[in-house]
Write a protein that holds these residues in place. Structure first.
Motif, mmCIF file in Angstrom:
data_model
loop_
_atom_site.group_PDB
_atom_site.id
_atom_site.type_symbol
_atom_site.label_atom_id
_atom_site.label_comp_id
_atom_site.label_asym_id
_atom_site.label_seq_id
_atom_site.Cartn_x
_atom_site.Cartn_y
_atom_site.Cartn_z
ATOM 1 N N ASN A 1 -2.878 -25.380 -14.559
ATOM 2 C CA ASN A 1 -4.154 -25.235 -15.270
ATOM 3 C C ASN A 1 -5.367 -25.038 -14.355
ATOM 4 N N ASP A 2 -5.127 -24.570 -13.141
ATOM 5 C CA ASP A 2 -6.243 -24.304 -12.220
ATOM 6 C C ASP A 2 -6.027 -22.910 -11.620
ATOM 7 N N VAL A 3 -6.328 -21.873 -12.404
ATOM 8 C CA VAL A 3 -6.009 -20.495 -12.028
ATOM 9 C C VAL A 3 -7.122 -19.918 -11.150
ATOM 10 N N PRO A 4 -6.802 -19.517 -9.918
ATOM 11 C CA PRO A 4 -7.849 -18.955 -9.051
ATOM 12 C C PRO A 4 -8.266 -17.549 -9.491
ATOM 13 N N MET A 5 -9.534 -17.228 -9.283
ATOM 14 C CA MET A 5 -10.041 -15.912 -9.685
ATOM 15 C C MET A 5 -9.331 -14.800 -8.927
ATOM 16 N N ASP A 6 -8.983 -15.033 -7.675
ATOM 17 C CA ASP A 6 -8.297 -13.994 -6.898
ATOM 18 C C ASP A 6 -6.946 -13.631 -7.516
ATOM 19 N N PHE A 7 -6.323 -14.592 -8.205
ATOM 20 C CA PHE A 7 -5.062 -14.273 -8.887
ATOM 21 C C PHE A 7 -5.288 -13.184 -9.931
ATOM 22 N N TRP A 8 -6.338 -13.346 -10.742
ATOM 23 C CA TRP A 8 -6.599 -12.360 -11.797
ATOM 24 C C TRP A 8 -6.904 -10.983 -11.207
ATOM 25 N N ARG A 9 -7.674 -10.958 -10.125
ATOM 26 C CA ARG A 9 -8.022 -9.673 -9.499
ATOM 27 C C ARG A 9 -6.783 -8.971 -8.959
ATOM 28 N N LEU A 10 -5.920 -9.756 -8.302
ATOM 29 C CA LEU A 10 -4.693 -9.171 -7.754
ATOM 30 C C LEU A 10 -3.726 -8.771 -8.851
ATOM 31 N N LEU A 11 -3.625 -9.594 -9.883
ATOM 32 C CA LEU A 11 -2.712 -9.265 -10.979
ATOM 33 C C LEU A 11 -3.115 -7.942 -11.628
ATOM 34 N N ALA A 12 -4.418 -7.729 -11.812
ATOM 35 C CA ALA A 12 -4.882 -6.470 -12.398
ATOM 36 C C ALA A 12 -4.498 -5.284 -11.512
ATOM 37 N N LEU A 13 -4.515 -5.492 -10.192
ATOM 38 C CA LEU A 13 -4.085 -4.431 -9.272
ATOM 39 C C LEU A 13 -2.588 -4.161 -9.419
ATOM 40 N N TYR A 14 -1.786 -5.235 -9.458
ATOM 41 C CA TYR A 14 -0.335 -5.069 -9.573
ATOM 42 C C TYR A 14 0.048 -4.410 -10.909
ATOM 43 N N ILE A 15 -0.634 -4.809 -11.967
ATOM 44 C CA ILE A 15 -0.346 -4.217 -13.281
ATOM 45 C C ILE A 15 -0.783 -2.749 -13.312
ATOM 46 N N SER A 16 -1.917 -2.434 -12.684
ATOM 47 C CA SER A 16 -2.371 -1.038 -12.609
ATOM 48 C C SER A 16 -1.335 -0.179 -11.898
ATOM 49 N N ASN B 1 0.827 -1.205 0.000
ATOM 50 C CA ASN B 1 0.000 0.000 0.000
ATOM 51 C C ASN B 1 0.864 1.259 0.000
ATOM 52 N N ARG B 2 1.979 1.205 0.702
ATOM 53 C CA ARG B 2 2.908 2.340 0.697
ATOM 54 C C ARG B 2 3.466 2.551 -0.720
ATOM 55 N N ILE C 1 -7.473 0.220 -8.375
ATOM 56 C CA ILE C 1 -6.611 0.012 -7.206
ATOM 57 C C ILE C 1 -7.379 0.301 -5.922
ATOM 58 N N ASP C 2 -8.044 1.446 -5.860
ATOM 59 C CA ASP C 2 -8.749 1.836 -4.642
ATOM 60 C C ASP C 2 -9.863 0.855 -4.283
ATOM 61 N N GLU C 3 -10.473 0.247 -5.299
ATOM 62 C CA GLU C 3 -11.572 -0.698 -5.037
ATOM 63 C C GLU C 3 -11.075 -2.099 -4.678
ATOM 64 N N ASN C 4 -9.770 -2.360 -4.865
ATOM 65 C CA ASN C 4 -9.273 -3.731 -4.672
ATOM 66 C C ASN C 4 -8.078 -3.847 -3.725
ATOM 67 N N ARG C 5 -7.744 -2.784 -3.032
ATOM 68 C CA ARG C 5 -6.625 -2.835 -2.087
ATOM 69 C C ARG C 5 -6.822 -3.920 -1.025
ATOM 70 N N HIS C 6 -8.071 -4.199 -0.690
ATOM 71 C CA HIS C 6 -8.337 -5.192 0.368
ATOM 72 C C HIS C 6 -7.780 -6.579 0.022
ATOM 73 N N LEU C 7 -7.542 -6.839 -1.269
ATOM 74 C CA LEU C 7 -7.012 -8.148 -1.690
ATOM 75 C C LEU C 7 -5.580 -8.380 -1.203
ATOM 76 N N LEU C 8 -4.897 -7.318 -0.789
ATOM 77 C CA LEU C 8 -3.512 -7.432 -0.322
ATOM 78 C C LEU C 8 -3.426 -8.039 1.074
ATOM 79 N N LYS C 9 -4.518 -8.038 1.784
ATOM 80 C CA LYS C 9 -4.519 -8.496 3.177
ATOM 81 C C LYS C 9 -4.176 -9.976 3.273
#
Length: 286
Positions: A222-237, A122-123, A149-157
């Motif tokens: 071959n078993d990609v969790p949905m949370d991975f995609w959500r977090l990856l979009a945050l990291y790429i943003s 977050n820093r 980012i602001d809507e998905n920061r909670h995924l870092l917890k």
């Protein structure tokens, strides 16, 4: 000794050939980096011990020009160049291998505790948003990154941390004469969320989407969790926001490269409304 000029590292790099024809990679860093380079070399030893295909660490020490590490030489071609000349199936297969190798790198044990990831990242996010807001050049619809980012920061917890290569993408991979994939350039290694390591996958997706798809599938079997995609979009943003202020000192070409990349990212993610990027293709069979 033949100098190697490719890459962004501040290290001086050379291809060193012995009298018997054996080649090595020699990296020389400034003397004040002794401690960090020693740790980097020791971690490379641990990664190599797990069978990861890479430049093998051979020797580390102090020399007249600073700190050096001697590594084995990989005789081959850059993967980034090679993928343009191979079939879709081969691109995907190399991506699968890259994903499996990354999972192995992430399994290297780390001995010291890290600062809580949510606090630490977050820093970093706040710093990057500040850099972007103060930057004279803005992306078209760049606010979509900040909103996501602001809507998905909670995924870092509660995210775990591991050893990271630090710059894992197709530009830091080689394919040797026998067709084997190798990983190079561990000089930006770090510790953090293993899924954050995919933040450079944009370079793979721009060059070879099927390679990028294989990398994800290989890492997750071959078993990609949905949370991975959500977090990856945050990291790429987060990465994309800081790319434009980073590029400015390097001139117009780098600025245009980052503006195009941001446009590609927004296209892939439907302006950050869909966390699964359009480049991801799970349908290829091998």
């Amino acid at each position: 000794m033949e100098p190697i000029t490719k890459g962004w590292s501040n290290d001086k790099k050379y291809c060193v050939t012995k009298a018997d024809g054996t080649k090595y990679l020699l990296r020389i860093s400034s003397a004040e980096k002794y401690n960090s380079k020693k740790v980097e070399y020791e971690m490379m030893q641990k990664v190599a011990a797990r069978g990861v295909p890479m430049c093998q660490p051979i020797e580390f020490g102090v020399c007249e020009d600073g700190v050096y590490s001697l590594q084995s030489w990989i005789d081959g071609r850059d993967a980034e160049e090679t993928v343009s000349f191979i079939s879709d199936t081969e691109q995907y297969r190399y991506g699968l291998e890259a994903g499996r190798i990354l999972r192995e790198i992430h399994s290297v044990p780390i001995s010291h505790l890290q600062e809580d990831w949510e606090i630490r990242f977050n820093r970093k996010i706040d710093r990057k948003i500040g850099m972007y807001n103060n930057c004279p050049i803005k992306y078209e619809n760049g606010q979509a990154f900040i909103k996501y980012i602001d809507e998905n920061r909670h995924l870092l917890k509660g995210r775990p941390q591991c050893y990271q290569h630090g710059d894992y993408h197709i530009g830091n991979m080689m394919i040797d004469q026998s067709g084997k994939l190798f990983i190079i350039d561990f000089d930006r290694d770090d510790y953090g969320d293993p899924w954050e390591e995919f933040n450079r996958i944009v370079w793979c997706a721009q060059k070879a989407p099927l390679f990028a798809s294989g990398m994800v599938d290989g890492y997750f079997d071959n078993d990609v969790p949905m949370d991975f995609w959500r977090l990856l979009a945050l990291y790429i943003s987060s990465n994309t926001l800081s790319s434009i202020p980073w590029a400015i000192p390097f001139g117009q070409n780098e600025i245009e490269t980052m503006i195009k990349q941001a446009k590609d990212v927004l296209d892939w993610y439907d302006n950050m409304k869909n966390p699964i990027p359009t480049w991801y293709n799970h349908s290829i069979s091998i």
